[in-house]
Design a protein around this motif. Sequence first.
Motif, PDB file in Angstrom:
ATOM      1  N   MET A  57      -0.244  -7.883   8.767  1.00 11.37           N
ATOM      2  CA  MET A  57       0.481  -6.653   8.439  1.00 11.37           C
ATOM      3  C   MET A  57       1.984  -6.798   8.658  1.00 11.37           C
ATOM      4  O   MET A  57       2.429  -7.337   9.659  1.00 11.37           O
ATOM      5  CB  MET A  57       0.004  -5.497   9.338  1.00 11.37           C
ATOM      6  CG  MET A  57      -1.415  -5.029   9.119  1.00 11.37           C
ATOM      7  SD  MET A  57      -1.731  -4.346   7.480  1.00 11.37           S
ATOM      8  CE  MET A  57      -0.495  -3.059   7.367  1.00 11.37           C
ATOM      9  N   THR A  58       2.745  -6.280   7.722  1.00 13.86           N
ATOM     10  CA  THR A  58       4.186  -6.097   7.909  1.00 13.86           C
ATOM     11  C   THR A  58       4.473  -4.613   7.729  1.00 13.86           C
ATOM     12  O   THR A  58       4.054  -4.013   6.740  1.00 13.86           O
ATOM     13  CB  THR A  58       5.000  -6.894   6.869  1.00 13.86           C
ATOM     14  OG1 THR A  58       4.739  -8.282   7.063  1.00 13.86           O
ATOM     15  CG2 THR A  58       6.487  -6.641   7.009  1.00 13.86           C
ATOM     16  N   THR A  59       5.152  -4.038   8.706  1.00  9.70           N
ATOM     17  CA  THR A  59       5.445  -2.609   8.641  1.00  9.70           C
ATOM     18  C   THR A  59       6.803  -2.383   7.998  1.00  9.70           C
ATOM     19  O   THR A  59       7.799  -2.990   8.393  1.00  9.70           O
ATOM     20  CB  THR A  59       5.431  -2.010  10.062  1.00  9.70           C
ATOM     21  OG1 THR A  59       4.161  -2.302  10.653  1.00  9.70           O
ATOM     22  CG2 THR A  59       5.606  -0.503  10.016  1.00  9.70           C
ATOM     23  N   LEU A  60       6.807  -1.520   7.001  1.00  5.43           N
ATOM     24  CA  LEU A  60       8.051  -1.175   6.305  1.00  5.43           C
ATOM     25  C   LEU A  60       8.621   0.113   6.888  1.00  5.43           C
ATOM     26  O   LEU A  60       7.901   0.873   7.544  1.00  5.43           O
ATOM     27  CB  LEU A  60       7.771  -0.998   4.811  1.00  5.43           C
ATOM     28  CG  LEU A  60       7.131  -2.198   4.104  1.00  5.43           C
ATOM     29  CD1 LEU A  60       6.683  -1.806   2.694  1.00  5.43           C
ATOM     30  CD2 LEU A  60       8.097  -3.368   4.047  1.00  5.43           C
ATOM     31  N   LEU A  97       0.848  -1.201   0.000  1.00  7.99           N
ATOM     32  CA  LEU A  97       0.000   0.000   0.000  1.00  7.99           C
ATOM     33  C   LEU A  97       0.881   1.249   0.000  1.00  7.99           C
ATOM     34  O   LEU A  97       1.890   1.298   0.716  1.00  7.99           O
ATOM     35  CB  LEU A  97      -0.888   0.015   1.243  1.00  7.99           C
ATOM     36  CG  LEU A  97      -1.792  -1.207   1.445  1.00  7.99           C
ATOM     37  CD1 LEU A  97      -2.535  -1.093   2.779  1.00  7.99           C
ATOM     38  CD2 LEU A  97      -2.785  -1.344   0.294  1.00  7.99           C
ATOM     39  N   THR A  98       0.483   2.253  -0.782  1.00  9.78           N
ATOM     40  CA  THR A  98       1.252   3.501  -0.784  1.00  9.78           C
ATOM     41  C   THR A  98       0.725   4.524   0.221  1.00  9.78           C
ATOM     42  O   THR A  98       1.497   5.230   0.840  1.00  9.78           O
ATOM     43  CB  THR A  98       1.267   4.159  -2.177  1.00  9.78           C
ATOM     44  OG1 THR A  98      -0.080   4.461  -2.569  1.00  9.78           O
ATOM     45  CG2 THR A  98       1.938   3.267  -3.215  1.00  9.78           C
ATOM     46  N   HIS A  99      -0.615   4.617   0.380  1.00 12.53           N
ATOM     47  CA  HIS A  99      -1.162   5.597   1.321  1.00 12.53           C
ATOM     48  C   HIS A  99      -2.673   5.423   1.472  1.00 12.53           C
ATOM     49  O   HIS A  99      -3.295   4.634   0.755  1.00 12.53           O
ATOM     50  CB  HIS A  99      -0.809   7.020   0.898  1.00 12.53           C
ATOM     51  CG  HIS A  99      -1.443   7.501  -0.379  1.00 12.53           C
ATOM     52  ND1 HIS A  99      -1.259   6.881  -1.591  1.00 12.53           N
ATOM     53  CD2 HIS A  99      -2.267   8.552  -0.628  1.00 12.53           C
ATOM     54  CE1 HIS A  99      -1.915   7.540  -2.534  1.00 12.53           C
ATOM     55  NE2 HIS A  99      -2.556   8.556  -1.980  1.00 12.53           N
ATOM     56  N   ALA A 100      -3.224   6.194   2.417  1.00 16.66           N
ATOM     57  CA  ALA A 100      -4.630   6.015   2.793  1.00 16.66           C
ATOM     58  C   ALA A 100      -5.572   6.978   2.069  1.00 16.66           C
ATOM     59  O   ALA A 100      -6.304   7.740   2.697  1.00 16.66           O
ATOM     60  CB  ALA A 100      -4.780   6.152   4.315  1.00 16.66           C
ATOM     61  N   GLU A 152       1.334   8.484   5.928  1.00 18.04           N
ATOM     62  CA  GLU A 152       2.373   9.016   5.060  1.00 18.04           C
ATOM     63  C   GLU A 152       2.102   8.496   3.647  1.00 18.04           C
ATOM     64  O   GLU A 152       1.253   7.609   3.456  1.00 18.04           O
ATOM     65  CB  GLU A 152       3.779   8.599   5.548  1.00 18.04           C
ATOM     66  CG  GLU A 152       4.071   7.101   5.544  1.00 18.04           C
ATOM     67  CD  GLU A 152       3.442   6.355   6.713  1.00 18.04           C
ATOM     68  OE1 GLU A 152       2.261   5.982   6.535  1.00 18.04           O
ATOM     69  OE2 GLU A 152       4.093   6.111   7.732  1.00 18.04           O
ATOM     70  N   THR A 153       2.797   9.040   2.662  1.00 19.56           N
ATOM     71  CA  THR A 153       2.652   8.562   1.282  1.00 19.56           C
ATOM     72  C   THR A 153       4.025   8.144   0.774  1.00 19.56           C
ATOM     73  O   THR A 153       5.005   8.866   0.968  1.00 19.56           O
ATOM     74  CB  THR A 153       2.086   9.676   0.379  1.00 19.56           C
ATOM     75  OG1 THR A 153       0.813  10.071   0.885  1.00 19.56           O
ATOM     76  CG2 THR A 153       1.937   9.199  -1.062  1.00 19.56           C
ATOM     77  N   VAL A 154       4.068   6.980   0.144  1.00 21.57           N
ATOM     78  CA  VAL A 154       5.346   6.524  -0.399  1.00 21.57           C
ATOM     79  C   VAL A 154       5.239   6.146  -1.863  1.00 21.57           C
ATOM     80  O   VAL A 154       4.157   5.842  -2.382  1.00 21.57           O
ATOM     81  CB  VAL A 154       5.895   5.282   0.370  1.00 21.57           C
ATOM     82  CG1 VAL A 154       6.282   5.643   1.791  1.00 21.57           C
ATOM     83  CG2 VAL A 154       4.920   4.116   0.331  1.00 21.57           C
ATOM     84  N   ALA A 205       2.932  -2.115   4.569  1.00 23.47           N
ATOM     85  CA  ALA A 205       2.637  -0.673   4.605  1.00 23.47           C
ATOM     86  C   ALA A 205       3.595   0.029   5.550  1.00 23.47           C
ATOM     87  O   ALA A 205       4.287  -0.607   6.354  1.00 23.47           O
ATOM     88  CB  ALA A 205       1.200  -0.455   5.055  1.00 23.47           C
ATOM     89  N   MET A 206       3.597   1.333   5.461  1.00 26.51           N
ATOM     90  CA  MET A 206       4.454   2.153   6.313  1.00 26.51           C
ATOM     91  C   MET A 206       3.834   2.281   7.713  1.00 26.51           C
ATOM     92  O   MET A 206       2.665   1.973   7.916  1.00 26.51           O
ATOM     93  CB  MET A 206       4.615   3.523   5.672  1.00 26.51           C
ATOM     94  CG  MET A 206       5.355   3.467   4.344  1.00 26.51           C
ATOM     95  SD  MET A 206       7.082   3.084   4.602  1.00 26.51           S
ATOM     96  CE  MET A 206       7.640   4.651   5.255  1.00 26.51           C
ATOM     97  N   PRO A 207       4.610   2.753   8.694  1.00 27.22           N
ATOM     98  CA  PRO A 207       4.117   2.763  10.079  1.00 27.22           C
ATOM     99  C   PRO A 207       2.788   3.497  10.296  1.00 27.22           C
ATOM    100  O   PRO A 207       1.883   2.957  10.938  1.00 27.22           O
ATOM    101  CB  PRO A 207       5.256   3.453  10.852  1.00 27.22           C
ATOM    102  CG  PRO A 207       6.476   3.170  10.040  1.00 27.22           C
ATOM    103  CD  PRO A 207       6.031   3.146   8.609  1.00 27.22           C
ATOM    104  N   ARG A 208       2.631   4.707   9.759  1.00 28.67           N
ATOM    105  CA  ARG A 208       1.366   5.438   9.995  1.00 28.67           C
ATOM    106  C   ARG A 208       0.208   4.742   9.308  1.00 28.67           C
ATOM    107  O   ARG A 208      -0.898   4.675   9.822  1.00 28.67           O
ATOM    108  CB  ARG A 208       1.473   6.878   9.454  1.00 28.67           C
ATOM    109  CG  ARG A 208       1.784   7.919  10.518  1.00 28.67           C
ATOM    110  CD  ARG A 208       1.672   9.330   9.921  1.00 28.67           C
ATOM    111  NE  ARG A 208       0.309   9.840   9.893  1.00 28.67           N
ATOM    112  CZ  ARG A 208      -0.100  10.861   9.150  1.00 28.67           C
ATOM    113  NH1 ARG A 208       0.751  11.484   8.361  1.00 28.67           N
ATOM    114  NH2 ARG A 208      -1.351  11.270   9.197  1.00 28.67           N
ATOM    115  N   MET A 209       0.465   4.249   8.112  1.00 30.45           N
ATOM    116  CA  MET A 209      -0.577   3.547   7.361  1.00 30.45           C
ATOM    117  C   MET A 209      -1.003   2.287   8.120  1.00 30.45           C
ATOM    118  O   MET A 209      -2.201   2.014   8.271  1.00 30.45           O
ATOM    119  CB  MET A 209      -0.031   3.181   5.976  1.00 30.45           C
ATOM    120  CG  MET A 209      -0.984   2.443   5.078  1.00 30.45           C
ATOM    121  SD  MET A 209      -2.167   3.539   4.298  1.00 30.45           S
ATOM    122  CE  MET A 209      -3.608   2.482   4.196  1.00 30.45           C
ATOM    123  N   ALA A 210      -0.030   1.526   8.612  1.00 31.74           N
ATOM    124  CA  ALA A 210      -0.336   0.288   9.342  1.00 31.74           C
ATOM    125  C   ALA A 210      -1.104   0.601  10.617  1.00 31.74           C
ATOM    126  O   ALA A 210      -2.074  -0.082  10.967  1.00 31.74           O
ATOM    127  CB  ALA A 210       0.954  -0.460   9.657  1.00 31.74           C
TER     128      ALA A 210
END
Length: 309
Positions: A154-157, A101-104, A184-186, A129-134
């Motif tokens: 979930m795996t946090t990147l 996932l890139t963002h919410a 966040e957006t990645v 997904a990234m920490p805030r997204m997760a």
Amino acid sequence: MSIIAALALATIPPPPCNTELVVLGAGQDAGAPQLGNLSDPAWTDRDKRLLATSLLLIDWGQRKRFMFEATPDIVEQLQASYEVKPLLRDDGSLDLDGIFLTHAHIGHYAGLLHLGFESANTKDVPVYAMPRMASFLASNAPWSQLIDLNNISMTTLQPEAATNIQDTFAVLPRVVPHRDEFSETVGYSVVTPGKRFFFLPDIDSFDEWEAAGGPSLSALVEGHDLLFLDSTFFDDDELDRDMSAIPHPRTKGTMEALASLPADQRAKVHFIHYNHSNPIRFPDSAESQMVEENGFNVARRGDRHCLDL
Ligand SMILES: [Zn+2]
Ligand SMILES: [Zn+2]
């Protein structure tokens, strides 16, 4: 394995390459046609529909299937992926080895709901997904139920840190400026055994990213073999209002910024995440022709890219 699955296995043509990338959708979050947009030609011509931006990564050797984004069109997109790589398992699973996932924002994660109890009711589909997204998913219903019921795992990147994914490839998330209300957006820099690609469906501005310490657009292109870049709008004349304060790179602006690169570098760029108002959505438009004449590409649903050397 059932007889049907065995037959399917026997009839699969030899893979065209070991690692393949397929475009499952190239539209902006809401695709086309959109609610109430009665004049959209896609109401009468289904070929003109835009599905939200999503990529499929297939590792043929290890028989693995990964998706980038879980869009509102995930039902149709996963089904389309089975036409590329048939469902091989006979255990009731989706044969889906991971979702990145890139963002919410809705076009990028809302499709996760189809993995839930009222739908596929999956078991432990890996979601990266990234920490805030997760944390957003874990602490807000209805997304939290997917985690509570183990539909997803979930795996946090971490930003700017390469993570090895199931011994098939590595992803390196890069945080970019965007409207970050919930996450966040990645963009993802993905390193496969053969090639390196970059997936960036949403960014406010490449210049803003560079000013904040990110790479220049040309360095980004030079550092990858294939890029899918946010091209939400074609130019500033597109909407019937002042667009100066509206973020997102313009197709035209990105072409101008990269005009001095040699042809082999420009050819790596595929414009994606185009709005229903962006004329590059129509392959026969003057704007699509302009993209081609300038040596760039428009990503189209169904495009297949071999990532082998
Ligand atoms: Zn978007
Ligand atoms: Zn967005």
